[in-house]
Design a protein around this motif. Structure first.
Motif, PDB file in Angstrom:
ATOM      1  N   ARG A   1      10.447  43.390 -13.136  1.00 32.88           N
ATOM      2  CA  ARG A   1       9.362  44.306 -13.454  1.00 32.88           C
ATOM      3  C   ARG A   1       8.069  43.980 -12.712  1.00 32.88           C
ATOM      4  O   ARG A   1       7.140  44.766 -12.713  1.00 32.88           O
ATOM      5  CB  ARG A   1       9.112  44.305 -14.970  1.00 32.88           C
ATOM      6  CG  ARG A   1      10.150  45.091 -15.747  1.00 32.88           C
ATOM      7  CD  ARG A   1       9.787  45.163 -17.207  1.00 32.88           C
ATOM      8  NE  ARG A   1       9.947  43.874 -17.856  1.00 32.88           N
ATOM      9  CZ  ARG A   1       9.584  43.639 -19.115  1.00 32.88           C
ATOM     10  NH1 ARG A   1       9.028  44.576 -19.829  1.00 32.88           N
ATOM     11  NH2 ARG A   1       9.775  42.440 -19.645  1.00 32.88           N
ATOM     12  N   VAL A   2       7.949  42.806 -12.104  1.00 35.00           N
ATOM     13  CA  VAL A   2       6.754  42.494 -11.337  1.00 35.00           C
ATOM     14  C   VAL A   2       7.067  42.402  -9.848  1.00 35.00           C
ATOM     15  O   VAL A   2       6.407  41.695  -9.107  1.00 35.00           O
ATOM     16  CB  VAL A   2       6.078  41.199 -11.839  1.00 35.00           C
ATOM     17  CG1 VAL A   2       5.463  41.402 -13.186  1.00 35.00           C
ATOM     18  CG2 VAL A   2       7.054  40.044 -11.869  1.00 35.00           C
ATOM     19  N   SER A   3       8.071  43.133  -9.420  1.00 38.61           N
ATOM     20  CA  SER A   3       8.416  43.153  -7.998  1.00 38.61           C
ATOM     21  C   SER A   3       7.313  43.805  -7.175  1.00 38.61           C
ATOM     22  O   SER A   3       7.297  43.664  -5.948  1.00 38.61           O
ATOM     23  CB  SER A   3       9.736  43.905  -7.788  1.00 38.61           C
ATOM     24  OG  SER A   3       9.641  45.230  -8.277  1.00 38.61           O
ATOM     25  N   TRP A   4       6.386  44.512  -7.855  1.00 42.08           N
ATOM     26  CA  TRP A   4       5.271  45.148  -7.145  1.00 42.08           C
ATOM     27  C   TRP A   4       4.253  44.120  -6.648  1.00 42.08           C
ATOM     28  O   TRP A   4       3.367  44.454  -5.859  1.00 42.08           O
ATOM     29  CB  TRP A   4       4.578  46.165  -8.050  1.00 42.08           C
ATOM     30  CG  TRP A   4       4.323  45.698  -9.449  1.00 42.08           C
ATOM     31  CD1 TRP A   4       5.151  45.823 -10.525  1.00 42.08           C
ATOM     32  CD2 TRP A   4       3.157  45.007  -9.923  1.00 42.08           C
ATOM     33  NE1 TRP A   4       4.581  45.262 -11.643  1.00 42.08           N
ATOM     34  CE2 TRP A   4       3.358  44.759 -11.312  1.00 42.08           C
ATOM     35  CE3 TRP A   4       1.970  44.588  -9.331  1.00 42.08           C
ATOM     36  CZ2 TRP A   4       2.416  44.099 -12.102  1.00 42.08           C
ATOM     37  CZ3 TRP A   4       1.033  43.924 -10.112  1.00 42.08           C
ATOM     38  CH2 TRP A   4       1.255  43.701 -11.488  1.00 42.08           C
ATOM     39  N   ILE A   5       4.347  42.883  -7.096  1.00 42.93           N
ATOM     40  CA  ILE A   5       3.466  41.833  -6.573  1.00 42.93           C
ATOM     41  C   ILE A   5       4.000  41.406  -5.208  1.00 42.93           C
ATOM     42  O   ILE A   5       5.113  40.915  -5.084  1.00 42.93           O
ATOM     43  CB  ILE A   5       3.395  40.640  -7.543  1.00 42.93           C
ATOM     44  CG1 ILE A   5       2.682  41.054  -8.833  1.00 42.93           C
ATOM     45  CG2 ILE A   5       2.670  39.458  -6.887  1.00 42.93           C
ATOM     46  CD1 ILE A   5       2.552  39.947  -9.845  1.00 42.93           C
ATOM     47  N   GLN A   6       3.184  41.591  -4.187  1.00 42.43           N
ATOM     48  CA  GLN A   6       3.639  41.382  -2.812  1.00 42.43           C
ATOM     49  C   GLN A   6       3.479  39.956  -2.327  1.00 42.43           C
ATOM     50  O   GLN A   6       4.243  39.486  -1.489  1.00 42.43           O
ATOM     51  CB  GLN A   6       2.872  42.326  -1.868  1.00 42.43           C
ATOM     52  CG  GLN A   6       3.091  43.803  -2.176  1.00 42.43           C
ATOM     53  CD  GLN A   6       4.555  44.193  -2.047  1.00 42.43           C
ATOM     54  OE1 GLN A   6       5.194  43.882  -1.052  1.00 42.43           O
ATOM     55  NE2 GLN A   6       5.079  44.875  -3.048  1.00 42.43           N
TER      56      GLN A   6
ATOM     57  N   LYS B   1       7.736  34.717  -1.731  1.00 46.08           N
ATOM     58  CA  LYS B   1       6.426  35.364  -1.731  1.00 46.08           C
ATOM     59  C   LYS B   1       5.274  34.370  -1.827  1.00 46.08           C
ATOM     60  O   LYS B   1       4.116  34.776  -1.826  1.00 46.08           O
ATOM     61  CB  LYS B   1       6.320  36.331  -2.907  1.00 46.08           C
ATOM     62  CG  LYS B   1       7.317  37.476  -2.914  1.00 46.08           C
ATOM     63  CD  LYS B   1       7.081  38.332  -4.147  1.00 46.08           C
ATOM     64  CE  LYS B   1       8.063  39.494  -4.223  1.00 46.08           C
ATOM     65  NZ  LYS B   1       7.816  40.309  -5.430  1.00 46.08           N
TER      66      LYS B   1
ATOM     67  N   THR C   1      -6.296  47.349  -2.516  1.00 49.58           N
ATOM     68  CA  THR C   1      -5.466  46.211  -2.868  1.00 49.58           C
ATOM     69  C   THR C   1      -6.054  45.543  -4.101  1.00 49.58           C
ATOM     70  O   THR C   1      -7.253  45.329  -4.187  1.00 49.58           O
ATOM     71  CB  THR C   1      -5.429  45.203  -1.715  1.00 49.58           C
ATOM     72  OG1 THR C   1      -4.857  45.825  -0.570  1.00 49.58           O
ATOM     73  CG2 THR C   1      -4.608  43.971  -2.095  1.00 49.58           C
TER      74      THR C   1
ATOM     75  N   TYR D   1       0.631  44.124 -15.590  1.00 48.77           N
ATOM     76  CA  TYR D   1       0.514  45.483 -15.043  1.00 48.77           C
ATOM     77  C   TYR D   1      -0.694  46.205 -15.626  1.00 48.77           C
ATOM     78  O   TYR D   1      -1.387  46.946 -14.925  1.00 48.77           O
ATOM     79  CB  TYR D   1       1.799  46.262 -15.335  1.00 48.77           C
ATOM     80  CG  TYR D   1       1.865  47.590 -14.613  1.00 48.77           C
ATOM     81  CD1 TYR D   1       2.156  47.646 -13.251  1.00 48.77           C
ATOM     82  CD2 TYR D   1       1.624  48.786 -15.284  1.00 48.77           C
ATOM     83  CE1 TYR D   1       2.206  48.850 -12.580  1.00 48.77           C
ATOM     84  CE2 TYR D   1       1.670  49.999 -14.627  1.00 48.77           C
ATOM     85  CZ  TYR D   1       1.964  50.024 -13.272  1.00 48.77           C
ATOM     86  OH  TYR D   1       2.002  51.222 -12.606  1.00 48.77           O
TER      87      TYR D   1
ATOM     88  N   THR E   1      -3.626  47.675 -13.299  1.00 42.10           N
ATOM     89  CA  THR E   1      -3.971  49.103 -13.359  1.00 42.10           C
ATOM     90  C   THR E   1      -5.437  49.299 -13.699  1.00 42.10           C
ATOM     91  O   THR E   1      -6.134  50.130 -13.085  1.00 42.10           O
ATOM     92  CB  THR E   1      -3.086  49.808 -14.397  1.00 42.10           C
ATOM     93  OG1 THR E   1      -1.711  49.622 -14.058  1.00 42.10           O
ATOM     94  CG2 THR E   1      -3.389  51.294 -14.447  1.00 42.10           C
TER      95      THR E   1
ATOM     96  N   LYS F   1      -7.622  48.356 -10.729  1.00 41.74           N
ATOM     97  CA  LYS F   1      -7.575  49.389  -9.688  1.00 41.74           C
ATOM     98  C   LYS F   1      -8.490  50.557 -10.032  1.00 41.74           C
ATOM     99  O   LYS F   1      -9.156  51.126  -9.170  1.00 41.74           O
ATOM    100  CB  LYS F   1      -6.131  49.877  -9.527  1.00 41.74           C
ATOM    101  CG  LYS F   1      -5.943  50.915  -8.436  1.00 41.74           C
ATOM    102  CD  LYS F   1      -4.461  51.278  -8.316  1.00 41.74           C
ATOM    103  CE  LYS F   1      -4.252  52.342  -7.261  1.00 41.74           C
ATOM    104  NZ  LYS F   1      -2.822  52.705  -7.130  1.00 41.74           N
TER     105      LYS F   1
END
Length: 379
Positions: free
Chosen positions: A14-19, A44, A83, A101, A105, A108
């Motif tokens: 679920r935190v794969s959005w962290i690059q 990463k 970013t 998340y 959010t 952002k």
């Protein structure tokens, strides 16, 4: 705690959005952290040296992220979503993925966001002589917690503009964003899991939480036999009452090949003399997954035989097989335990034996004790 925190953030789907993850560590520990990154294959993650104070260390991490973006050509262009940088500390290793998340959010949308928790004690100010000066109204104030999130430009500009006094004595990133960028952070009520591992006694509590998390599920490998499937069903009910959910599969190949990549605990059921080959196949599947787990995997080998019969011959020979297999498995960070289960025609006695297997397996899975590795226990 650093290793657990990094592992938790990186490997959770679920935190794969962290690059990218930058771990800021003391200068003398950079080589150690780099070795951990390599050993556990944190693709990463990179380690950078910290500074003499909290804000200097965070600034080093922010600059490292900026360098990564510039080198990769990924710095957000005008009109594109900004970013977001999340700042977290390793002494809060149990941050929830959904809460990360929420912070990202909110950051952002508002430019900055941070976790808060209610104050549990009244805050007072003292005089230089050690007397009470005044107290704060607890209902009006909150404890600032981590994680905190910022758009990259906000936190970068804040650290470019802040004073030496901020670097020397400051601790609050949200304050820097407000003072130097005019960005009012969105405050998000955090869960109780944000508690800090601060004192020695906290380590025991943290270890208990990790053990509980690792022992919530297990996979029963039945070997494809009807008797193995029946025992798996019986174990499922008994183990569920102890707080562990079981999945049952015939083997770890084909459509079941994902289990070695996601599960921490396995129960191998063997109901005939092919037991060593079956558990050997399970161990081979775990090794073949090329996984670098932070915590050891557990395999509980249940050897089910007719009363008086041993899968490997005599009791001593069976115990020797378990010991030999466990020695090799331990080198791969796999803890192998054996449980001997004898068939009984007495229904009540059989049910007691199955319950005992469930209890023993649950304890072995939860405690992950190296001292019991290679032992053949009797149910």
């Amino acid at each position: 705690m650093n290793r657990y925190c990094v592992q938790r953030v990186q490997v959770t789907p679920r935190v794969s959005w962290i690059q990218s993850i930058v771990v800021v560590v003391a200068q003398e520990n950079t080589d150690l952290m780099a070795d951990i990154v390599r050993r556990f294959r944190h693709r990463k993650v990179r380690a950078v040296p910290g500074g003499s104070t909290r804000h200097r260390s965070i600034r080093n991490g922010i600059l490292a992220l900026g360098e990564e973006e510039e080198e990769g050509g990924q710095r957000p262009a005008a009109g594109r979503p900004p970013t977001v940088v999340l700042i977290h500390d390793a002494v809060r290793p149990f941050v929830d993925e959904d809460f990360l998340y929420k912070i990202a959010t909110a950051a952002k949308e508002h430019g900055a966001a941070g976790a808060i928790r209610p104050l549990v004690s009244t805050v007072i100010a003292t005089t230089p002589e050690g007397h009470l000066d005044h107290s704060l109204e607890r209902g009006r104030y909150r404890a600032s917690e981590m994680p905190q999130g910022f758009t990259y430009d906000v936190i970068y500009r804040a650290y470019q503009r802040c004073s030496q006094s901020d670097f020397d004595f400051g601790t609050e990133c949200l304050h820097l964003a407000l003072q130097y960028c005019g960005t009012k952070a969105k405050l998000v009520q955090g869960p109780p899991t944000l508690w800090k591992v601060t004192y020695k006694r906290d380590l025991a509590a943290a270890e208990s939480i990790i053990k509980d998390a690792l022992s919530r599920s297990a996979c029963v490998v039945t070997g494809g036999s009807a008797r193995g499937a029946a025992l798996a069903d019986a174990l499922r009910e008994a183990v569920r009452a102890l707080g562990t959910e079981l999945d049952a599969v015939p083997d770890l190949t084909g459509e079941n090949a994902s289990y070695p990549l996601k599960e921490w605990n396995f129960i191998q059921v063997s109901v005939d003399r092919g037991g060593p080959a079956e558990v050997g196949a399970t161990l081979a599947a775990l090794r073949g997954a090329n996984r670098a787990p932070l915590h050891p995997l557990v395999v509980v080998w249940v050897l089910w035989s007719d009363s008086g019969e041993q899968l490997g011959g005599t009791a001593a020979e069976t115990a020797a097989v378990v010991a030999d297999l466990s020695s090799d498995a331990k080198l791969r960070n796999i803890l192998l335990y054996g449980i001997q289960l004898h068939q009984s025609e007495d229904t009540e006695r059989w049910q007691r034996s199955v319950s005992k297997v469930a209890e023993m397996a649950s304890v072995l899975i939860r405690e992950r004790s190296p001292a019991l590795v290679g032992q053949l226990l009797q149910a």
